[in-house]
Design an enzyme around this catalytic site. Structure first.
Site, PDB file in Angstrom:
ATOM      1  N   GLU A 317       0.813  -1.217   0.000  1.00 42.12           N
ATOM      2  CA  GLU A 317       0.000   0.000   0.000  1.00 42.12           C
ATOM      3  C   GLU A 317       0.850   1.272   0.000  1.00 42.12           C
ATOM      4  O   GLU A 317       0.601   2.209   0.763  1.00 42.12           O
ATOM      5  CB  GLU A 317      -0.944   0.010   1.203  1.00 42.12           C
ATOM      6  N   ASP A 392      -8.623  -8.485   4.995  1.00 39.55           N
ATOM      7  CA  ASP A 392      -8.325  -7.313   5.816  1.00 39.55           C
ATOM      8  C   ASP A 392      -9.328  -7.112   6.947  1.00 39.55           C
ATOM      9  O   ASP A 392     -10.180  -6.228   6.861  1.00 39.55           O
ATOM     10  CB  ASP A 392      -8.302  -6.069   4.917  1.00 39.55           C
ATOM     11  N   GLU A 420     -12.146  -1.017  12.737  1.00 42.15           N
ATOM     12  CA  GLU A 420     -12.188  -0.369  11.428  1.00 42.15           C
ATOM     13  C   GLU A 420     -13.356  -0.859  10.578  1.00 42.15           C
ATOM     14  O   GLU A 420     -14.092  -0.064  10.002  1.00 42.15           O
ATOM     15  CB  GLU A 420     -10.871  -0.626  10.694  1.00 42.15           C
TER      16      GLU A 420
HETATM   17  C1  GCU Z   1      -6.047  -1.642   6.134  1.00 44.12           C
HETATM   18  C2  GCU Z   1      -6.338  -0.272   6.635  1.00 44.12           C
HETATM   19  C3  GCU Z   1      -5.187   0.665   6.425  1.00 44.12           C
HETATM   20  C4  GCU Z   1      -3.923   0.035   7.008  1.00 44.12           C
HETATM   21  C5  GCU Z   1      -3.723  -1.334   6.421  1.00 44.12           C
HETATM   22  C6  GCU Z   1      -2.576  -2.095   7.051  1.00 44.12           C
HETATM   23  O1  GCU Z   1      -5.988  -1.655   4.736  1.00 44.12           O
HETATM   24  O2  GCU Z   1      -7.473   0.232   5.991  1.00 44.12           O
HETATM   25  O3  GCU Z   1      -5.463   1.857   7.042  1.00 44.12           O
HETATM   26  O4  GCU Z   1      -2.834   0.825   6.769  1.00 44.12           O
HETATM   27  O5  GCU Z   1      -4.860  -2.117   6.637  1.00 44.12           O
HETATM   28  O6  GCU Z   1      -2.857  -3.009   7.807  1.00 44.12           O
HETATM   29  O7  GCU Z   1      -1.439  -1.807   6.805  1.00 44.12           O
END
Ligand code: GCU
Length: 706
Positions: A317, A392, A420
């Site tokens: 990400e 997730d 979340e």
């Molecule tokens: C999820 C979450 C993100 C976080 C990511 C992670 O995608 O929405 O905010 O950074 O998990 O675990 O790294």
């Protein structure tokens, strides 16, 4: 006039003081230490508890003594005296080697069965002895004794030995130090205010850090990663924790944590050498980069000798990693692990990677594809940290097939305490039942009884390091967790991390008794709400393991409101059916990542558990579930039921009026009112989406629904 002012001042002061002593903001969480109104019991406790004998001296031991002093004072009305004599009835705290043998000799067999953090509590008739190999064990024993007293348990015959089953019991904060760029929040996925870590004030210590450490220690959490795994994405500044400016601040926090047996860890950016020192690259095989990390680690340990180590989110990400240099995840991890090794530090490397074009187009398959082939390639002080499910933190996912698939690689299980995807601070959703299912899941990696709990307690494969990490739900709201009942998730996480074999019932009872006292009515209502709340949330949100159904962003909230039409990639609904075909026969082949017999159970439609059906199979809307209902009717019914359950919670909670202090009563009441609105929105959105898609009417008349 002056006299009037003085009277007014005294009046105001009295009101303020009155409020402070009676208000129940939730700040004290489960460490409320309410006065014990049962005279007999209190007299019994007082037999031992008016005097404390502290065998030896150390900061951790002082934490034990302080906790006993303040806890016992509040529960029994008198602060115990610290004595230097052992002749009188007392509580004795100290490590085994310091307990005078004239008072009690711990049998060798018992001493041998203690691990490094375990403890013994023994009532000899004259003394209650809390002892352990190490001081931290004494502290955990102290919290245990205080817990029993808060639960009004007798202590006259107490004789117990406790060891934590899991070595690493960690809280992971996703708090963002430094300047917060626009569109980012102070805590990523935080719903309880802003971060408790005040970087601009540190190294100045505030009381909240001490209370934070007490809370964690009371449930046995022994490490905290204090910043977000995203350290540089879109302008975040977490990477700066490795710069000299932050070292004194880290040192200050570590010094508070240390007194409560908690190690400090930080999340770091894989490109740190480039970001901080402008090196040409961050290639793990470049000797200059290796040297950079070695020097950085030396710098940290010279100030924080018990520093825990690093957590890294790499190639994920937008966070950089070793892929850029053509290196593997293991080569990336070992670069940092090797630097930490001389100091006993640990490197935790997250397996949350997806999106690489070379991998399966099914995101659920990807972490396994990347990490499984690297089994055995990680350094001995490195751990791979794996989210509980392959996607997730959804309300329902199968357990990640990576558990059990890497016998030669230390593993950490990552779960999300912050809600979340499970209602944030607006919905009650008690996650202990979910976590328990995950921990009890049999991977069959080494035949029967290869449960996730045995993988992460290290026993199945003899891991040197292993454990559980929970993404924190703590913020600087007065009650720490936003929704008061979300405190139960923090409590439950700690208790399960200590011992994954604890029952849901025991953990829930403990939390209720300590947080709300032992009124039977309160107990039964809270029990009923908490224990059904995960199912309720699942009912009105995502059916049969469908997974992501929420919006990315809507009305300033992320991952909160329903948006089924935007998530077709995940649930694959079309006119004829719904669900992601992940079978070997016709789908993505994800089921092949499990050991037998789970692989066949998931692969075969007739044996696939209903609750995971749509995660693993694509079926027509008229497909009949084991319950006898069609999939479409199940979707309609469960969503209606979910809303009904919230209405029931409201009525149940209302019946507690007058039994709970007003502040906490109103807080939960209002949360439940809000929850109803959101539940209705979810129900209507999902049900009308599937009505449109399938064209099949709900046979349960909508007019029946309130
Ligand atoms: C999820 C979450 C993100 C976080 C990511 C992670 O995608 O929405 O905010 O950074 O998990 O675990 O790294």
């Amino acid at each position: 006039m002056k006299k009037l002012k003085t009277i007014y001042f005294i009046f105001i002061l009295t009101v303020i003081q009155g409020n402070i002593s009676h208000s129940e903001t939730g700040y004290k969480v489960w460490l409320r230490y309410q006065a014990i109104d049962d005279k007999e019991l209190s007299a019994d406790y007082l037999k031992y508890c008016s005097i404390i004998y502290q065998a030896g001296s150390s900061d951790i031991l002082s934490s034990s003594a302080n906790e006993l002093k303040s806890g016992l004072k509040e529960m029994l009305g008198a602060e115990p005296v610290i004595s230097t004599s052992t002749n009188i009835n007392s509580i004795i705290i100290g490590t085994i080697d310091k307990i005078p043998s004239s008072i009690y000799k711990i049998p060798d067999s018992q001493a041998r069965s203690l691990n490094q953090e375990g403890y013994i509590i023994k009532n000899t008739g004259k003394h209650i002895i809390i002892t352990a190999k190490n001081e931290v064990g004494v502290l955990y024993g102290t919290f245990h004794l205080l817990r029993l007293m808060q639960m009004k348990e007798p202590v006259a015959d107490i004789d117990l030995l406790e060891n934590p089953k899991v070595k690493l019991r960690l809280l992971n904060h996703w708090d963002n130090p430094g300047k917060i760029p626009e569109e980012r929040t102070n805590i990523e996925r935080g719903y309880a205010g802003i971060s408790i870590f005040k970087w601009e004030e540190l190294p100045e210590i505030n009381k909240r850090y001490i209370d934070y450490a007490r809370i964690l220690s009371s449930v046995g959490i022994n490490g905290a990663v204090i910043n977000n795994v995203n350290t540089a994405k879109k302008g975040l500044e977490g990477w700066k924790l490795l710069t000299p400016e932050y070292l004194p601040k880290l040192k200050a926090l570590a010094s508070v944590f240390r007194n409560y047996g908690i190690k400090l860890y930080i999340s770091v950016n894989f490109f740190s050498p480039v970001l901080i020192s402008g090196t040409d690259d961050a290639d793990p095989l470049n000797p200059k980069v290796q040297e950079w990390w070695r020097n950085k680690v030396v710098e940290i340990y010279s100030e924080i000798p018990d520093f825990g180590g690093f957590l890294v989110k790499a190639d994920s990400e937008g966070e950089p990693g070793p892929i850029k240099y053509g290196r593997t995840q293991a080569e990336g991890a070992n670069l940092l692990a090797n630097a930490l090794k001389p100091f006993g530090g640990l490197l935790m490397w997250r397996a949350f990677v997806y999106g690489d074009k070379e991998l399966s187009p099914d995101r659920a398959c990807q972490a396994y594809q990347v990490f499984k082939p690297l089994d055995g390639a990680f350094a001995e002080n490195a751990l791979v940290q794996i989210k509980n499910g392959p996607i997730d933190f959804q309300v329902r996912e199968p357990v990640s097939p990576l558990f059990g698939a890497m016998p030669k690689t230390n593993q950490l299980l990552e779960m999300q305490i912050t809600q979340e995807y499970t209602g944030q601070d607006k919905h009650v959703c008690y996650l202990v039942p979910e976590w328990k299912e995950i921990l009890d899941f049999d991977t069959y990696a080494k035949g029967n009884n290869s449960m996730v709990s045995r993988i992460i307690d290290g026993s199945l494969f003899g891991y040197k390091y292993s454990g559980i990490a929970g993404v924190s739900n703590i913020g600087d709201d007065q009650n720490w967790t936003g929704h008061l009942l979300a405190q139960a998730n923090l409590y439950g996480f700690g208790r399960l991390a200590w011992n994954p074999d604890l029952s849901i019932g025991q953990i829930t009872d403990e939390w209720i008794l300590q947080t709300f006292g032992n009124n039977e009515k309160i107990h039964s209502v809270l029990n009923s709400i908490l224990l059904t709340s995960w199912e309720t949330y699942e009912n009105y949100t995502s059916p049969l393991g469908c997974g992501l159904m929420c919006s990315r962003n809507d009305r300033d909230e992320s991952h909160f409101y329903p948006a089924p039409s935007k998530r077709v990639d995940y649930h694959k609904a079309d006119k004829n059916g719904v669900g992601y075909d992940r079978t070997i026969a016709t789908g993505s082949g994800y089921t092949n990542q499990y050991f037998e017999p789970v692989k066949s159970e998931y692969e075969d439609l007739s044996t696939c558990p209903d609750e995971l059906l749509l995660f693993l199979h694509h079926v027509p809307y008229t497909y009949k579930l084991k319950s006898g209902k069609t999939v479409i009717q199940h979707i309609y019914d469960s969503h209606n039921e979910g809303v009904e359950q919230v209405l029931k919670y409201q009525a149940q909670w209302q019946s507690l009026k007058g039994l709970i202090d007003d502040e906490r009563f109103e807080h939960v009441k209002n949360k439940l009112i809000q929850q109803e609105g959101y539940a209705r929105e979810w129900r209507d959105s999902i049900n009308s989406y599937f009505l449109d898609m399938s064209g099949i009417e709900d046979t349960y008349k909508l007019t029946n629904i309130k």
